[in-house]
Design an enzyme around this catalytic site. Structure first.
Site, PDB file in Angstrom:
ATOM      1  N   HIS A 108       0.905  -0.818   0.137  1.00  0.00           N
ATOM      2  CA  HIS A 108      -0.336  -0.358   0.190  1.00  0.00           C
ATOM      3  C   HIS A 108       1.137   1.323  -0.226  1.00  0.00           C
ATOM      4  O   HIS A 108       2.109   1.125   0.779  1.00  0.00           O
ATOM      5  CB  HIS A 108      -1.345   0.229   1.217  1.00  0.00           C
ATOM      6  N   GLU A 178      -4.402   2.370  -7.056  1.00  0.00           N
ATOM      7  CA  GLU A 178      -4.648   3.136  -6.229  1.00  0.00           C
ATOM      8  C   GLU A 178      -4.000   4.302  -6.207  1.00  0.00           C
ATOM      9  O   GLU A 178      -2.346   4.113  -5.540  1.00  0.00           O
ATOM     10  CB  GLU A 178      -4.555   2.876  -4.328  1.00  0.00           C
TER      11      GLU A 178
HETATM   12  P1  PGA Z   1      -9.572   5.652   0.853  1.00  0.00           P
HETATM   13  O1  PGA Z   1      -7.981   4.878   1.200  1.00  0.00           O
HETATM   14  O2  PGA Z   1     -10.519   4.466   0.068  1.00  0.00           O
HETATM   15  O3  PGA Z   1     -10.325   6.408   2.493  1.00  0.00           O
HETATM   16  O4  PGA Z   1      -9.234   7.016   0.003  1.00  0.00           O
HETATM   17  C1  PGA Z   1      -8.426   4.189   0.166  1.00  0.00           C
HETATM   18  C2  PGA Z   1      -6.646   3.051   0.213  1.00  0.00           C
HETATM   19  O5  PGA Z   1      -6.447   3.849   0.566  1.00  0.00           O
HETATM   20  O6  PGA Z   1      -6.646   1.821  -0.069  1.00  0.00           O
END
Ligand code: PGA
Length: 258
Positions: A108, A178
């Site tokens: 992540h 992401e």
């Molecule tokens: P968020 O986080 O939906 O709060 O923007 C997404 C993530 O970090 O996977």
């Protein structure tokens, strides 16, 4: 679905769509229990694979209510690449598996930014997850500067390539796109047209493995994002931390893609 993994897909063959949430560093055990309890009797759509990724402290508690082999996969937000040893503060893949995790989130952007998660470590963790029959969920994404420079596709393709280095073609791995600039309270939600090209590149480099989208996904933009070609699911933070909202997002994904 990972061989020897959850067994969740045995309901109706491999999943065709995914909805998941990571709680990041939130929720007490009582809150984890309340959320998980609310999912126990949900009539999930056929083909939809829901997953929940609690903090390590709550994996066992969540897995008591959502056990391995049931319809909801439980994951871990990270694990070390070694099976055991002198790594104070870390947890291993066998340990999170023992606690009930069947999926492992890896790479992540918050871990890449704050905890030294390199592409090399991401790859080691993918291999460790596969070694123990967990389904790796590899997060990739460019930052705002890289997007502005026009290098999003190159950056993300390189991250996917590195994560999958040495991984057999048949190994099941989920890929989550992401974009760093879209994540979290300070993020800017992406428009569908912002992500289409990068998603297509992940599908290509990932050899057709499932691609999830994440970053400020919410009830009001989920439909547009799940409809992007190549997106097989949504990976949600804040907007899914309430169980009713998670179920509502699951329904959107199911309607659009199962
Ligand atoms: P968020 O986080 O939906 O709060 O923007 C997404 C993530 O970090 O996977």
């Amino acid at each position: 679905m990972a061989d020897g993994g959850s067994g969740a897909a045995s309901r109706s063959g491999p999943p065709t769509a995914w909805i998941g949430t990571s709680w990041k560093m939130t929720k007490t055990l009582a809150q984890a229990r309340a959320f998980s309890g609310a999912l126990v009797d949900v009539p999930w759509a056929a083909g939809l694979q829901p997953f929940v990724i609690p903090p390590a402290t709550a994996i066992a508690t969540v897995a008591e209510l959502l056990p391995p082999g049931g319809p909801v996969l439980v994951g871990a937000q990270d694990a070390h690449w070694e099976d055991e040893g002198p790594w104070t503060g870390e947890v291993s893949v066998p340990q999170v598996k023992d606690a009930g995790a069947r999926l492992l989130e890896i790479g992540h952007s918050e871990r890449r930014a704050h905890f030294g998660e390199t592409d090399e470590r991401v790859n080691l963790k993918v291999q460790a997850a596969l070694r123990h029959g967990l389904l790796p969920l590899v997060c990739v994404g460019e930052d705002a500067g890289q997007r502005a420079a026009g290098s999003a596709v190159d950056v993300v393709s390189a991250q996917v390539r590195a994560a999958l280095d040495g991984v057999p073609d048949h190994a099941q791995v989920l890929l989550a796109y992401e974009p760093v600039w879209a994540i979290g309270a300070s993020g800017t939600p992406a428009e569908p047209e912002d992500i289409a090209e990068v998603v297509a590149s992940i599908v290509a480099v990932g050899q057709g493995r499932p691609v999830l989208y994440g970053g400020s996904v919410a009830l009001d933009n989920a439909t547009g994002l799940i409809d992007v070609a190549g997106v097989d699911g949504l990976f949600v933070g804040r907007a899914a931390w309430d169980a009713a909202d998670f179920v509502a997002l699951a329904e959107i994904v199911a309607q659009r893609s199962t």
